[in-house]
Design a protein around this motif. Structure first.
Motif, mmCIF file in Angstrom:
data_model
loop_
_atom_site.group_PDB
_atom_site.id
_atom_site.type_symbol
_atom_site.label_atom_id
_atom_site.label_comp_id
_atom_site.label_asym_id
_atom_site.label_seq_id
_atom_site.Cartn_x
_atom_site.Cartn_y
_atom_site.Cartn_z
ATOM 1 N N TYR A 17 62.563 86.442 17.865
ATOM 2 C CA TYR A 17 62.273 86.159 16.317
ATOM 3 C C TYR A 17 61.220 87.274 15.652
ATOM 4 O O TYR A 17 60.796 86.830 14.653
ATOM 5 N N SER A 18 60.928 88.045 16.589
ATOM 6 C CA SER A 18 59.760 88.861 16.023
ATOM 7 C C SER A 18 58.463 88.381 15.808
ATOM 8 O O SER A 18 57.660 88.774 14.622
ATOM 9 N N LEU A 19 58.405 87.224 16.846
ATOM 10 C CA LEU A 19 56.803 86.571 16.704
ATOM 11 C C LEU A 19 55.812 86.790 17.923
ATOM 12 O O LEU A 19 56.768 87.035 18.927
ATOM 13 N N HIS A 20 54.957 86.455 17.800
ATOM 14 C CA HIS A 20 53.842 86.639 18.910
ATOM 15 C C HIS A 20 53.175 85.276 18.943
ATOM 16 O O HIS A 20 52.500 85.062 17.867
ATOM 17 N N ALA A 21 53.142 84.652 19.921
ATOM 18 C CA ALA A 21 52.375 83.168 19.958
ATOM 19 C C ALA A 21 50.960 83.459 20.241
ATOM 20 O O ALA A 21 50.569 84.317 20.964
ATOM 21 N N ARG A 22 50.048 82.701 19.635
ATOM 22 C CA ARG A 22 48.588 82.701 19.887
ATOM 23 C C ARG A 22 48.133 81.632 20.450
ATOM 24 O O ARG A 22 47.348 81.554 21.331
ATOM 25 N N TYR A 23 48.955 80.354 20.284
ATOM 26 C CA TYR A 23 48.596 79.092 20.895
ATOM 27 C C TYR A 23 49.830 78.148 20.801
ATOM 28 O O TYR A 23 50.542 78.242 19.687
ATOM 29 N N VAL A 24 49.942 77.650 21.634
ATOM 30 C CA VAL A 24 51.296 76.516 21.694
ATOM 31 C C VAL A 24 50.874 75.053 22.252
ATOM 32 O O VAL A 24 50.014 74.979 23.103
ATOM 33 N N GLU A 25 51.102 74.136 21.295
ATOM 34 C CA GLU A 25 51.119 72.814 21.910
ATOM 35 C C GLU A 25 52.506 72.132 22.109
ATOM 36 O O GLU A 25 53.541 72.316 21.293
ATOM 37 N N ASN A 26 52.501 71.527 23.004
ATOM 38 C CA ASN A 26 53.719 70.675 23.446
ATOM 39 C C ASN A 26 53.893 69.314 22.899
ATOM 40 O O ASN A 26 52.825 68.413 23.017
ATOM 41 N N PHE A 27 55.091 68.831 22.270
ATOM 42 C CA PHE A 27 55.185 67.585 22.003
ATOM 43 C C PHE A 27 56.549 66.981 22.303
ATOM 44 O O PHE A 27 57.513 66.953 21.584
ATOM 45 N N GLY A 28 56.762 66.782 23.731
ATOM 46 C CA GLY A 28 58.036 66.584 24.207
ATOM 47 C C GLY A 28 58.853 67.656 24.148
ATOM 48 O O GLY A 28 58.841 68.848 24.466
ATOM 49 N N LYS A 29 60.008 67.542 23.208
ATOM 50 C CA LYS A 29 61.040 68.704 23.340
ATOM 51 C C LYS A 29 60.711 69.429 22.121
ATOM 52 O O LYS A 29 61.500 70.440 21.736
ATOM 53 N N VAL A 30 59.828 69.201 21.397
ATOM 54 C CA VAL A 30 59.167 70.362 20.336
ATOM 55 C C VAL A 30 58.074 70.981 20.716
ATOM 56 O O VAL A 30 57.062 70.224 21.196
ATOM 57 N N LYS A 31 57.806 72.046 20.437
ATOM 58 C CA LYS A 31 56.571 72.808 20.855
ATOM 59 C C LYS A 31 55.890 73.141 19.366
ATOM 60 O O LYS A 31 56.718 73.913 18.429
ATOM 61 N N LYS A 32 54.724 73.148 18.871
ATOM 62 C CA LYS A 32 54.231 73.693 17.755
ATOM 63 C C LYS A 32 53.318 74.936 17.975
ATOM 64 O O LYS A 32 52.555 74.863 18.957
ATOM 65 N N VAL A 33 54.137 75.966 17.532
ATOM 66 C CA VAL A 33 53.693 77.208 17.832
ATOM 67 C C VAL A 33 52.828 78.026 16.506
ATOM 68 O O VAL A 33 53.230 78.140 15.543
ATOM 69 N N TYR A 34 51.746 78.435 17.139
ATOM 70 C CA TYR A 34 50.755 79.179 16.213
ATOM 71 C C TYR A 34 50.994 80.466 16.221
ATOM 72 O O TYR A 34 50.515 81.069 17.502
ATOM 73 N N SER A 35 51.562 81.276 15.261
ATOM 74 C CA SER A 35 52.104 82.564 15.419
ATOM 75 C C SER A 35 51.223 83.428 14.610
ATOM 76 O O SER A 35 50.519 83.040 13.893
ATOM 77 N N ASP A 36 51.453 84.811 14.945
ATOM 78 C CA ASP A 36 50.996 85.819 14.004
ATOM 79 C C ASP A 36 51.373 85.802 12.602
ATOM 80 O O ASP A 36 50.845 86.429 11.844
ATOM 81 N N LYS A 37 52.460 84.862 12.524
ATOM 82 C CA LYS A 37 53.249 84.917 11.060
ATOM 83 C C LYS A 37 53.214 83.301 10.464
ATOM 84 O O LYS A 37 54.225 82.901 9.657
ATOM 85 N N GLY A 38 52.407 82.648 10.968
ATOM 86 C CA GLY A 38 52.297 81.409 10.619
ATOM 87 C C GLY A 38 52.486 80.072 11.684
ATOM 88 O O GLY A 38 52.571 80.482 12.880
ATOM 89 N N ILE A 39 52.977 78.936 11.224
ATOM 90 C CA ILE A 39 53.044 77.981 12.289
ATOM 91 C C ILE A 39 54.216 77.495 12.220
ATOM 92 O O ILE A 39 55.053 77.189 11.208
ATOM 93 N N PHE A 40 54.942 77.278 13.475
ATOM 94 C CA PHE A 40 56.573 76.950 13.613
ATOM 95 C C PHE A 40 56.781 75.868 14.660
ATOM 96 O O PHE A 40 55.743 75.608 15.403
ATOM 97 N N ALA A 41 57.969 75.247 14.403
ATOM 98 C CA ALA A 41 58.297 74.471 15.535
ATOM 99 C C ALA A 41 59.634 74.942 16.203
ATOM 100 O O ALA A 41 60.446 75.349 15.637
ATOM 101 N N LEU A 42 59.383 74.868 17.371
ATOM 102 C CA LEU A 42 60.400 75.276 18.384
ATOM 103 C C LEU A 42 61.072 74.183 19.209
ATOM 104 O O LEU A 42 60.344 73.483 19.987
ATOM 105 N N LYS A 43 62.289 73.909 18.915
ATOM 106 C CA LYS A 43 62.848 72.819 19.555
ATOM 107 C C LYS A 43 63.931 73.233 20.626
ATOM 108 O O LYS A 43 64.696 74.354 20.584
ATOM 109 N N VAL A 44 64.065 72.561 21.721
ATOM 110 C CA VAL A 44 65.060 72.752 22.811
ATOM 111 C C VAL A 44 66.034 71.693 22.723
ATOM 112 O O VAL A 44 65.604 70.566 22.504
#
Length: 346
Positions: A17-44
């Motif tokens: 996605y052309s993103l670089h993670a700075r910090y990641v928090e786990n919430f079960g099947k969802v990860k809260k991704v703090y990236s160089d382009k903002g905060i995203f939710a990554l779902k599996v």
């Protein structure tokens, strides 16, 4: 925070996605991704669920429905990334800080659900034999359930000393059979009305409708999330589980539940036959009968107290849904009477 291996895996996925993670928090099947382009939710999700999920999402987008949390495409245009045998998809992270009243939030959810069902509505052909088979199979199952509950209550009443569970069941027996009678009556009315029909209305359902899956953006607009169980089926597949879950509580008269339903119906009215089927399924006391069967079969080595507690809870559910069913019946009869009056005057 993720461990190093998990973080590296997340980085591999985000790279697409052309993103670089700075910090990641786990919430079960969802990860809260703090990236160089903002905060995203990554779902599996599993690849098996993925096919219907993405097809349904895309169909709703094409129909102009935009109250789903947007899914960002990867750099190659795909809506999901396959990694380690799982599918991952990326969304914005919404704060969900709406402070509105509970009833107001529910009203908005049901209004949005009606809009989604309206935009995705399609008629699909159905064979008369298919409809008849569904009716006959359902009636057969319900008849077996009735015979079982009648026999269990009859045998219990013959005992000099009933167990606490048997005593409770005999106290609740009349209410359970009345609910069965009503459900069967409505199902029969539905079949008589539709047995010659060759089409049925279907919509894209959410599949896991709940307030937890309806979140708000910073402008106060509600959006659906968790569409992995979405299906193309009749609309009651969304309505019934939500209302039944709302009734799983202590004895209460849930007038709010009826108001939510009629807010939905204001925007997506059910046809007469759809309402009959909905009323039948809502009234059916399946969970009470299943609790009695579980007690009879004594699976899992549970105590008498456990089964008594379960039956008590299922009875509360029965009475709470009965209240909803009777309110809906009253409203529908009033509507028919008003329509008949209008017709006679014209």
């Amino acid at each position: 925070m993720e461990d190093k291996q998990e973080f590296n895996d997340t980085e591999v996925i985000l790279h697409q996605y052309s993103l670089h993670a700075r910090y990641v928090e786990n919430f079960g099947k969802v990860k809260k991704v703090y990236s160089d382009k903002g905060i995203f939710a990554l779902k599996v999700i599993s690849p098996q669920k993925g096919m219907d999920f993405f097809r349904n999402i895309q169909f709703l987008y094409q129909r102009g429905y935009n109250r789903i949390v947007p899914i960002y495409p990867a750099t190659d245009g795909r809506y999901a990334v396959l990694h380690g045998g799982h599918l991952y998809y990326l969304m914005p992270w919404l704060l969900n800080e709406d402070t509105g009243e509970r009833d107001e939030r529910h009203m908005q959810l049901f209004r949005e659900l009606a809009r989604m069902h309206t935009l995705s509505m399609k008629e699909r052909p159905v064979k008369k034999e298919e409809r008849e088979e569904h009716y006959e199979e359902t009636i057969k199952q319900w008849k077996e359930q009735r015979e079982f509950i009648e026999e269990f209550a009859g045998e219990s009443e013959k005992k000099w000393y009933m167990s606490p569970f048997q005593l409770l069941l005999c106290m609740y027996y009349t209410d359970i059979t009345q609910a069965l009678n009503y459900a069967e009556k409505k199902l029969e009315e539905w079949f008589k009305k539709t047995k010659e029909d060759e089409k049925v209305r279907t919509v894209i359902t959410h599949g896991k409708l709940s307030m937890q899956h309806f979140i708000y953006d910073d402008r106060g607009y509600g959006h659906f999330i968790n569409f992995e169980d979405s299906k193309t089926v009749p609309p009651h597949f969304d309505l019934l589980p939500f209302l039944v879950r709302s009734a799983r509580t202590y004895p209460t008269r849930c007038d709010d539940c009826v108001s939510w339903l009629y807010n939905y119906l204001k925007y997506f009215p059910l046809k007469d036959e759809e309402m009959l089927l909905f009323q039948s399924y809502l009234a059916y006391p399946g969970s009470s009968i299943q609790t009695v069967r579980n007690y009879f079969e004594k699976k899992g080595g549970k105590s008498e107290l456990y089964y008594v507690s379960q039956l008590q809870r299922q009875y509360w559910l029965l009475k709470n849904t009965e209240y909803m069913v009777m309110k809906i019946e009253e409203i529908e009869q009033q509507k028919k009477a008003a329509a008949g009056q209008e017709q006679s005057q014209s």
